[in-house]
Design an enzyme around this catalytic site. Structure first.
Site, PDB file in Angstrom:
ATOM      1  N   GLU A   9     -29.438 -23.072   6.935  1.00  0.00           N
ATOM      2  CA  GLU A   9     -30.200 -24.020   7.213  1.00  0.00           C
ATOM      3  C   GLU A   9     -31.381 -24.484   6.757  1.00  0.00           C
ATOM      4  OE1 GLU A   9     -29.001 -21.674   9.341  1.00  0.00           O
ATOM      5  OE2 GLU A   9     -28.536 -22.283  11.354  1.00  0.00           O
ATOM      6  N   ASP A  82     -26.849 -20.223  11.608  1.00  0.00           N
ATOM      7  CA  ASP A  82     -27.434 -19.266  12.911  1.00  0.00           C
ATOM      8  C   ASP A  82     -26.227 -18.945  13.743  1.00  0.00           C
ATOM      9  OD1 ASP A  82     -30.037 -19.412  11.966  1.00  0.00           O
ATOM     10  OD2 ASP A  82     -30.511 -20.860  13.549  1.00  0.00           O
ATOM     11  N   ASP A  84     -25.658 -18.867  16.905  1.00  0.00           N
ATOM     12  CA  ASP A  84     -25.473 -19.625  18.254  1.00  0.00           C
ATOM     13  C   ASP A  84     -24.439 -20.619  17.904  1.00  0.00           C
ATOM     14  OD1 ASP A  84     -27.097 -21.401  16.988  1.00  0.00           O
ATOM     15  OD2 ASP A  84     -28.736 -21.147  18.328  1.00  0.00           O
ATOM     16  N   GLU A  86     -24.848 -23.957  17.987  1.00  0.00           N
ATOM     17  CA  GLU A  86     -25.241 -24.952  17.219  1.00  0.00           C
ATOM     18  C   GLU A  86     -25.189 -24.708  15.807  1.00  0.00           C
ATOM     19  OE1 GLU A  86     -28.351 -28.540  17.219  1.00  0.00           O
ATOM     20  OE2 GLU A  86     -28.424 -27.034  18.782  1.00  0.00           O
ATOM     21  N   TYR A 321     -33.354 -13.044  15.487  1.00  0.00           N
ATOM     22  CA  TYR A 321     -33.385 -14.293  15.559  1.00  0.00           C
ATOM     23  C   TYR A 321     -33.972 -14.529  17.133  1.00  0.00           C
ATOM     24  CZ  TYR A 321     -30.673 -18.769  16.221  1.00  0.00           C
ATOM     25  OH  TYR A 321     -30.258 -19.955  16.469  1.00  0.00           O
ATOM     26  N   ARG A 323     -33.733 -17.333  19.284  1.00  0.00           N
ATOM     27  CA  ARG A 323     -33.022 -18.208  20.276  1.00  0.00           C
ATOM     28  C   ARG A 323     -31.933 -17.324  20.982  1.00  0.00           C
ATOM     29  NH1 ARG A 323     -33.200 -22.090  16.099  1.00  0.00           N
ATOM     30  NH2 ARG A 323     -34.840 -23.483  16.690  1.00  0.00           N
ATOM     31  N   HIS A 368     -26.845 -11.207  20.514  1.00  0.00           N
ATOM     32  CA  HIS A 368     -26.643 -10.020  20.549  1.00  0.00           C
ATOM     33  C   HIS A 368     -27.864  -9.076  21.050  1.00  0.00           C
ATOM     34  CE1 HIS A 368     -23.698 -11.252  17.612  1.00  0.00           C
ATOM     35  NE2 HIS A 368     -22.982 -11.277  18.768  1.00  0.00           N
TER      36      HIS A 368
END
Length: 732
Positions: A9, A82, A84, A86, A321, A323, A368
């Site tokens: 990203e 990422d 997740d 999104e 990570y 989030r 995780h």
């Protein structure tokens, strides 16, 4: 040599990852989403299963073109966004924009940006998880339907420029309802009788009147206090004064020989466990409590720490990570922590088995691991010279919290001492205190709370013994009043959203930023206060769309998104179930809801109609109820007898040639044509900063704004003169 394209990203993430891969890999950033629903159109085909229309925005066209070119020259494309939902959706959009076939790409995810994690992910690729994409798409489409359909209704019925949202409107409701609690709160008077006692001549400790005639005291007024004191001490001398809060304080003059008998000494050993490792919400809360960081600022700093910084050993990501709603710590991390504690704190601070935590938040999913340092042996001290002060604060917070989770419980001795007034044993006092017998995890880290600190902190007591005596030195009776609940802070609002199951880790920060930026909430010191607009919009939504701002409804939608993510439900069914009743309510409200207006007893001076109070983005104003036939308006602070004298500007109207005049409207002073209503020319009055101050042409310097609203100062003769500066002090 095989050519590989890795797509992430952000440029910072790309820079870090490229350090771990050989020359056969080219790493590029998509700069977030490459496509989205169109800005000026609904972009959802309601008649055909809510099919979305995604377009490449102008600012991403160059990026997409470059990615397409490199992808064509590559043998394999690695989608490394990422982990997740999104990130999965971003990868899916890239897949379709680059027209990649199943054999052309691999999907890789990693929880930390380290060499081992990157290489391991490449060895264990997968394909796009369509269920995660569908869950994200369901959320995006429902949010678009709410925002795109409900906002214009608010424009028509309340005020132009308003917005509504599935999560943001619930957040506003929380803040509004808390403010209503505060406004409706009725303080109740209560009293505390406090004093100090002396033991063994030099050891002084605080006491509190706790019981009267073996019953818990309830001191509701000054008469009750005086009656109890008179019963206990007789006619002792008292002096009434005022506290700093302007409350009454009664200072009692205690005879020198007044004794207290120590009735009981109760000591209990308690244990306190360390707080769990950080999730997104708890990190946001603790960073706000300890440092005053706004949640958006915390997430920005965490993103920087995750994506990587340059150290002596090279560029590395410092944290996992950010989030996540998981409380898990990886086995290798637990081994690192155990090793670090043993080496730096000794065996007394080692625990026999790793401490593990269970997630309690509603709908926890996706991630995780908790937020932790990638390498425990990279201490805050090691990175203090390469991080900004704010980055260092956040890294230190994450590092200490993570290590503390694997340290022993603190052992605290709580002592409660009961003392009787020797001369009248109807009065029983309480002294309480605590002693930390073993600090355990508290040696490194103590969690803050949202609660205000108690006025009476528990004291360190002397070693008191039953049957012995202490001297009563003084006694003060202090008037108090119960307090209303505190306004939300950003931290406590995040906690509330999470506890109700509203939103997910990635939504807390943007939700709070949105409600502040759109004028529903304002910050007063650290607290969130609803604006008048928030009350009006919340009342409207509660009347006509109570389900949209209902806590359970919003939480249930999130749970349905979770069901889509694991393949238990179809995203189209969820959107359809939501939209059908929502659409009917929209139609009903358009037809039946009246435009917001407060009735007044005042008559319109122009037509005799009833004046009402309406809302604009500049605040409330008076307006005639006969609008649009009568256009009379007046600001709230303008007297009804006040008339506006005609003041000419000295300029002629560019449309009809009649003189321009100054007028006063509900938005302030403006310039209009004197030939109104035949000519409707108007323009905003510019604030003259320096008359004849333009160094180029001698025109007036006025305050202006860019298209994005940024203020600057320029010549009023523009476009004939282009003189402009950003700062007032730069005007020559």
């Amino acid at each position: 040599m095989t050519k590989n394209l890795v797509i992430v990203e952000s440029p910072a993430k790309a820079k870090t990852i490229s350090k771990y891969l050989d020359n056969s890999y080219t790493v590029r950033a998509s700069m977030g989403h490459v496509v989205d629903l169109p800005k000026n159109d609904l972009g959802v085909d309601i008649e055909h299963d809510f099919k979305p229309t995604y377009i490449v925005s102008k600012d991403k066209q160059k990026t997409v073109t470059e990615l397409k070119k490199i992808a064509k020259e590559s043998d394999k494309v690695w989608l490394a966004t990422d982990e997740d939902r999104e990130g999965e959706a971003i990868a899916w959009h890239i897949l379709h924009e680059l027209k990649l076939k199943n054999d052309d790409y691999e999907r890789i995810v990693f929880h930390e940006i380290t060499k081992d994690a990157i290489l391991k992910s490449i060895k264990n690729p997968r394909k796009i998880d369509d269920q995660l994409v569908d869950a994200q798409q369901a959320r995006r489409i429902i949010d678009r339907l709410v925002g795109y359909k409900l906002s214009p209704l608010l424009w028509k019925k309340v005020q132009k420029g308003l917005s509504a949202g599935r999560v943001q409107s619930v957040a506003v409701r929380f803040v509004v309802e808390r403010e209503e609690e505060i406004r409706n709160f009725k303080p109740e008077e209560y009293w505390k009788v406090k004093g100090t006692a002396q033991y063994n001549k030099n050891k002084v400790f605080p006491i509190l009147l706790d019981k009267y005639k073996n019953k818990k005291v309830k001191l509701t007024d000054i008469d009750t206090v005086k009656a109890i004191l008179t019963d206990g001490f007789g006619n002792i001398e008292t002096l009434e004064t005022k506290t700093k809060d302007d409350f009454i304080q009664i200072n009692s003059k205690i005879p020198a020989d007044t004794m207290l008998l120590i009735k009981a000494v109760d000591k209990k050993l308690s244990k306190k466990s360390p707080a769990a490792p950080f999730t997104t919400s708890t990190l946001q809360q603790e960073a706000h409590r300890k440092f005053g960081f706004a949640v958006a600022h915390t997430m920005s700093l965490a993103q920087q720490l995750y994506e990587g910084v340059d150290l002596e050993q090279g560029r590395i990501g410092l944290i996992t990570y950010m989030r996540t709603d998981s409380l898990n710590l990886a086995d290798e991390s637990l081994a690192q922590i155990k090793d670090y504690i043993l080496k730096n704190f000794g065996k007394d601070y080692e625990i026999s088995a790793p401490r593990k935590y269970k997630t309690k938040s509603k709908g926890a999913q996706e991630a995780h691991e908790a937020i932790r340092p990638v390498n425990i042996f990279v201490t805050p001290e090691d990175v203090k010279d390469v991080l900004t002060p704010a980055q260092l604060k956040l890294y230190s917070l994450i590092w200490k919290r993570t290590v503390a989770t694997q340290m022993p419980e603190a052992q605290i001795e709580n002592t409660e001492v009961r003392l009787l007034l020797e001369q009248n044993q109807n009065l029983e006092f309480l002294a309480s205190g605590k002693v930390i017998k073993f600090d355990g995890f508290m040696k490194l880290y103590i969690e803050d709370t949202d609660e205000e600190p108690e006025e009476d902190d528990e004291a360190l007591l002397p070693s008191l013994k039953e049957g012995e005596k202490a001297v009563l030195l003084d006694l003060n009776s202090i008037q108090n009043y119960t307090k209303p609940p505190a306004r939300y802070t950003e931290a406590s609002l995040v906690k509330k959203l999470e506890s109700e199951g509203i939103g997910r880790p990635s939504t807390y920060a943007p939700t709070i930023s949105t409600v502040i930026n759109r004028g529903y909430i304002e910050k007063e010191k650290k607290y969130l206060k609803p604006t008048e607009l928030a009350f009006i919009v919340n009342k409207f939504l509660m009347e006509y769309f109570s389900d949209i701002v209902d806590y359970k409804f919003t939480a249930n939608i999130e749970e349905e998104f979770d069901d889509v993510a694991v393949g238990q439900k179809n995203w189209i069914d969820i959107v359809s179930k939501f939209y059908d009743p929502f659409s009917k309510k929209l139609d009903f409200t358009y037809k039946n809801a009246k435009k917001y207006a407060e009735e007044t007893d005042e008559k319109c001076p122009s037509c005799g109609g009833q004046l009402t109070i309406k809302m604009s983005k500049f605040g409330k104003f008076y307006s005639c109820s006969n609008f649009p036939e009568c256009r009379y308006t007046r600001s709230l602070d303008q007297s009804k007898n006040e008339t506006q004298e005609v003041e000419k500007t000295g300029e002629d109207c560019p449309d009809c040639g009649k003189p321009l005049i100054y007028k006063q409207g509900r938005f302030g002073k403006f310039i209009a044509c004197s030939n109104y209503p035949e000519c409707k020319y108007t323009k905003r009055q510019s604030s003259v900063i320096k008359a004849a101050g333009c160094p180029k042409c001698g025109g007036d310097i006025i305050e202006k704004r860019t298209k994005r609203g940024k203020p600057f100062f320029g010549c009023n003769k523009y476009p004939n003169c282009d003189y402009a500066v950003w700062k007032k002090e730069d005007i020559k």
